[in-house]
Write a protein that holds these residues in place. Sequence first.
Motif, PDB file in Angstrom:
ATOM      1  N   HIS A   1       0.830  -1.211   0.000  1.00  0.00           N
ATOM      2  CA  HIS A   1       0.000   0.000   0.000  1.00  0.00           C
ATOM      3  C   HIS A   1       0.866   1.264   0.000  1.00  0.00           C
ATOM      4  N   ASP A   2       2.062   1.138  -0.605  1.00  0.00           N
ATOM      5  CA  ASP A   2       2.953   2.281  -0.859  1.00  0.00           C
ATOM      6  C   ASP A   2       3.481   2.952   0.407  1.00  0.00           C
ATOM      7  N   GLN A   3       3.578   2.206   1.494  1.00  0.00           N
ATOM      8  CA  GLN A   3       4.212   2.725   2.698  1.00  0.00           C
ATOM      9  C   GLN A   3       5.731   2.578   2.579  1.00  0.00           C
ATOM     10  N   SER A   4       6.475   3.463   3.234  1.00  0.00           N
ATOM     11  CA  SER A   4       7.934   3.422   3.205  1.00  0.00           C
ATOM     12  C   SER A   4       8.469   3.174   4.611  1.00  0.00           C
ATOM     13  N   TYR A   5       9.446   2.286   4.720  1.00  0.00           N
ATOM     14  CA  TYR A   5      10.038   1.946   6.024  1.00  0.00           C
ATOM     15  C   TYR A   5      11.550   2.129   5.928  1.00  0.00           C
ATOM     16  N   VAL A   6      12.022   3.297   6.307  1.00  0.00           N
ATOM     17  CA  VAL A   6      13.447   3.629   6.182  1.00  0.00           C
ATOM     18  C   VAL A   6      13.936   4.249   7.485  1.00  0.00           C
ATOM     19  N   PHE A   7      15.055   3.722   8.000  1.00  0.00           N
ATOM     20  CA  PHE A   7      15.698   4.288   9.194  1.00  0.00           C
ATOM     21  C   PHE A   7      17.103   4.726   8.808  1.00  0.00           C
ATOM     22  N   ARG A   8      17.500   5.925   9.254  1.00  0.00           N
ATOM     23  CA  ARG A   8      18.841   6.447   8.957  1.00  0.00           C
ATOM     24  C   ARG A   8      19.510   6.937  10.234  1.00  0.00           C
ATOM     25  N   TYR A   9      20.826   6.664  10.307  1.00  0.00           N
ATOM     26  CA  TYR A   9      21.613   7.164  11.443  1.00  0.00           C
ATOM     27  C   TYR A   9      22.994   7.539  10.934  1.00  0.00           C
ATOM     28  N   ASN A  10      23.412   8.769  11.183  1.00  0.00           N
ATOM     29  CA  ASN A  10      24.734   9.227  10.751  1.00  0.00           C
ATOM     30  C   ASN A  10      25.819   8.686  11.677  1.00  0.00           C
TER      31      ASN A  10
END
Length: 500
Positions: free
Chosen positions: A57-66
């Motif tokens: 259903h076009d959901q996005s699951y993205v986690f970012r850490y510098n």
Amino acid sequence: MNFNAILPLLVLASSLIPGMIIFFLPESRIRLRTTLNLMGAILKLLLIGYMLWGVQHDQSYVFRYNVLPDLELVFKADALALLFVTLSAALWFLTTLYAIGYLEGSPHRSRFFGFFSFCVTATVGVAMAGNLFTFFVFYELLTLSTYPLVVHRGTEAAIRAGNIYLVYTLAGGAVFLTGIVWLYGLLGQVEFTPGGVAATLGLEYTAQLQVIFLLLIAGLGVKAALVPLHGWLPQAMIAPAPVSALLHAVAVVKAGAFGIIRIVYEVYGIEFAQTLNLLMPLAIVASITIIWGSLRALWQDDLKRRLAYSTISQVSYIILGVTLFGPAGTIGGVVHLVHQGIMKITLFFCAGNYAETLGIHKISEMNGAGRRMPWTSIAFSVAAFGMMGAPLTAGYVSKLYLIQGAEMAEMAWVSWMLTASSLLNAAYFLPILYRLWFVNQPQKWLQERIRARGRWETHGLLLIPPVVTAVATLGAGIFADTGWSPLFWVKLIAQMEYLP
């Protein structure tokens, strides 16, 4: 940070946290250890199920850490990641059930299940890695978390096998890292992107990109057991059956194959890789591995070693599919990532059942075992026919698309090679099935350890997992055209890779 960004971390934590707790449990805390294992596995499946629905259903699951300037730790649950994560989580749950029964009464269970959980955490990290840096971190953590499982028994043979495993995989990791650093020097941070990112450099970088590709594939090829980088895999069969099942169906070899998929499709891009003439050499190496692994399997009397050489051959089907320029080849290769997993784990579960129940380790000892252990042997037979590519099985679907892919890519020799491989598969599996079903069993099993009880031919927790995965082998073939099959999901992935 919203809930969707946190979900990939929760998937990792669902096995990491139980594993950390299990390490400190006394051996006597059987019920608590079992509860933590199963609850972690169930929670992981529920979270992944939610993300599968979300991606549709076009959901996005993205986690970012510098971590450092211009160096990010990225987790991304895209369609390809979820294919591998779902396979890993589902088979982890079944392998956990199996391992609980297999290790009943054994020493060092808390240590085993602790590293077992870390292994799955690393595998899930590899699957959800959003860039090459994150992939490398978890790729190496997978090496370190599986080593204690390989040497779990602590025997001289186990230590030797573990040392060989470390030498191969750490050397492969160093080569892989060299390629990553070189590519980062040219492109900066390299994120996995449908269609690839390397083409932005242009053809003036052809020579460098070809060498970098060689380094990346060589580093990944160790875990994927490409010839001549495969030597560790047959040695690692000294490990307990649940570990062998993980190594072959879920974790190590699949991490290597999955990495090659990412490199070809989402770092270089399939069209740019074809332009750089990178696909044909990889196709030749994969084909050599397919035939060589099958030929070596023919001469093995030890059941697990025969299955190990079969894995060397079968995993290269995935890599071969990657090299066939066109959607059909991609579908055949990527769907085999799932299909080979459910078939191979069935075979290793069954091999463990024969060993634990009757003390059978060699094919020459399997005469009549099908009558004593009919459910285990039916499951083994289904998976073996699947490996041969028999109709109505998962293996048939994979090989059908691979052959179609070879025809579309105008590589007729690949079709002939796949036919030869199927014949070799039959040559090393049919003699086992003949012994199981058509040769009289001995009057007494010399090392019978688990007595049959009514309909239960062995411990229930050893029997249920292979029966379930054998049913899945048939289901993936019979219901391949449904909207919930692995094939349906892989078709969506192939569409994204060719139409970025």
